[in-house]
Design a protein around this motif. Structure first.
Motif, short mmCIF file in Angstrom:
data_model
loop_
_atom_site.label_atom_id
_atom_site.label_comp_id
_atom_site.label_asym_id
_atom_site.label_seq_id
_atom_site.Cartn_x
_atom_site.Cartn_y
_atom_site.Cartn_z
N GLU A 1 0.83 -1.21 0.00
CA GLU A 1 0.00 0.00 0.00
C GLU A 1 0.87 1.26 0.00
O GLU A 1 0.56 2.24 -0.67
CB GLU A 1 -0.91 -0.01 1.23
N PHE A 2 1.97 1.22 0.76
CA PHE A 2 2.88 2.37 0.81
C PHE A 2 3.51 2.62 -0.56
O PHE A 2 3.58 3.75 -1.03
CB PHE A 2 3.98 2.10 1.85
N LYS A 3 3.94 1.54 -1.19
CA LYS A 3 4.57 1.66 -2.51
C LYS A 3 3.57 2.13 -3.55
O LYS A 3 3.86 2.98 -4.40
CB LYS A 3 5.18 0.32 -2.90
N GLY A 4 2.35 1.57 -3.48
CA GLY A 4 1.26 2.01 -4.35
C GLY A 4 1.61 2.04 -5.82
O GLY A 4 2.12 1.07 -6.39
N GLU B 1 11.74 4.16 -2.66
CA GLU B 1 12.41 5.47 -2.65
C GLU B 1 11.51 6.54 -3.26
O GLU B 1 11.41 7.65 -2.74
CB GLU B 1 13.73 5.40 -3.43
N GLU B 2 10.86 6.19 -4.38
CA GLU B 2 9.95 7.15 -5.04
C GLU B 2 8.77 7.49 -4.14
O GLU B 2 8.36 8.65 -4.05
CB GLU B 2 9.46 6.58 -6.37
N ALA B 3 8.21 6.47 -3.51
CA ALA B 3 7.07 6.70 -2.62
C ALA B 3 7.48 7.58 -1.44
O ALA B 3 6.77 8.53 -1.08
CB ALA B 3 6.52 5.36 -2.11
N PHE B 4 8.64 7.29 -0.86
CA PHE B 4 9.17 8.07 0.27
C PHE B 4 9.33 9.54 -0.14
O PHE B 4 8.89 10.45 0.57
CB PHE B 4 10.52 7.48 0.69
#
Length: 241
Positions: free
Chosen positions: A214-217, A223-226
């Motif tokens: 879900e975080f990565k989505g 890294e991109e999600a962060f």
């Protein structure tokens, strides 16, 4: 084992390090605590283990408030802080026996932990003679020697070479099968390799608390999600000001 953090606030003068944080953690989870430098990760960890005084809110561990049951709570928590304080003049096995004596556990557990973290060849050396990688292993050994219900690791693979990183990851993964691990790291590969859940904290606020997928989505990498979540909040803060 359960850890419930309710409306936790911590300030240093005018600066709010943790802003009304609420988190619920159950047994057998390996949780990645993420955030830029200065986000509040170490403050949160130190509040849980009782080395920082709580300004507002409460932390309930195994059904008991950690302030009212400080010693009992600390017996069930293992902690590897980022700076990994060690007695450099002590020998490796001597130091771990010292830690074992504090926890009132047998010497046989010392040998078991020395083997588990891979420091058997170094056990008769002074800690100060060892590389940073081996010092990290000793820090991990003292954190797990009493078989805590909750293990808190602040940058546990900091300064390790690639082989050592893999070895420590395997140790943490094994521990996570029976215990709960809260792991702070800037290495996204570590999060992907170890964690089932991510808590992203930025400027004392929780931005995300969800499983890895879900975080990565929609993003190609963690890294991109962060970057997306933390940069978006910066833009929002600037707009509001």
């Amino acid at each position: 084992m359960s850890l419930q953090i309710n409306n936790l606030t911590k300030k240093f003068g005018e600066q709010t390090a943790l802003n009304n944080i609420t988190i619920s953690i159950e047994k057998n989870e390996i949780i990645g605590l993420l955030g830029p430098n200065g986000a509040g990760k170490s403050t949160l960890m130190k509040s849980i283990v009782g080395t920082l005084k709580i300004d507002e809110g409460e932390i309930i561990f195994n059904g008991k408030n950690i302030i009212d049951h400080e010693i009992e709570s600390k017996k069930k928590i293992g902690f590897l802080p980022e700076n990994n304080p060690l007695y450099l003049e002590m020998f490796v096995k001597e130091y771990l026996q010292f830690v074992a004596n504090i926890h009132k556990i047998s010497d046989s557990r010392v040998d078991e932990v020395i083997e588990l973290v891979g420091i058997t060849p170094e056990k008769s050396k002074k800690i100060g003679q060892l590389s940073k990688g081996y010092k990290q292993r000793i820090g991990l050994a003292q954190a797990i020697i009493h078989q805590p219900d909750l293990l808190i690791l602040d940058e546990p693979t900091n300064g390790l070479d690639p082989n050592q990183i893999l070895e420590i990851r395997n140790v943490v993964k094994e521990i996570g099968k029976e215990k709960t691990v809260l792991l702070s790291t800037h290495i996204m590969q570590e999060v992907e390799a170890l964690c089932t859940r991510v808590i992203l904290i930025h400027k004392g606020n929780i931005l995300q608390d969800c499983n890895i997928e879900e975080f990565k989505g929609k993003f190609d990498s963690l890294e991109e999600a962060f970057a997306h979540y933390t940069q978006n909040i910066e833009v929002k803060i600037k707009a509001e000001n």
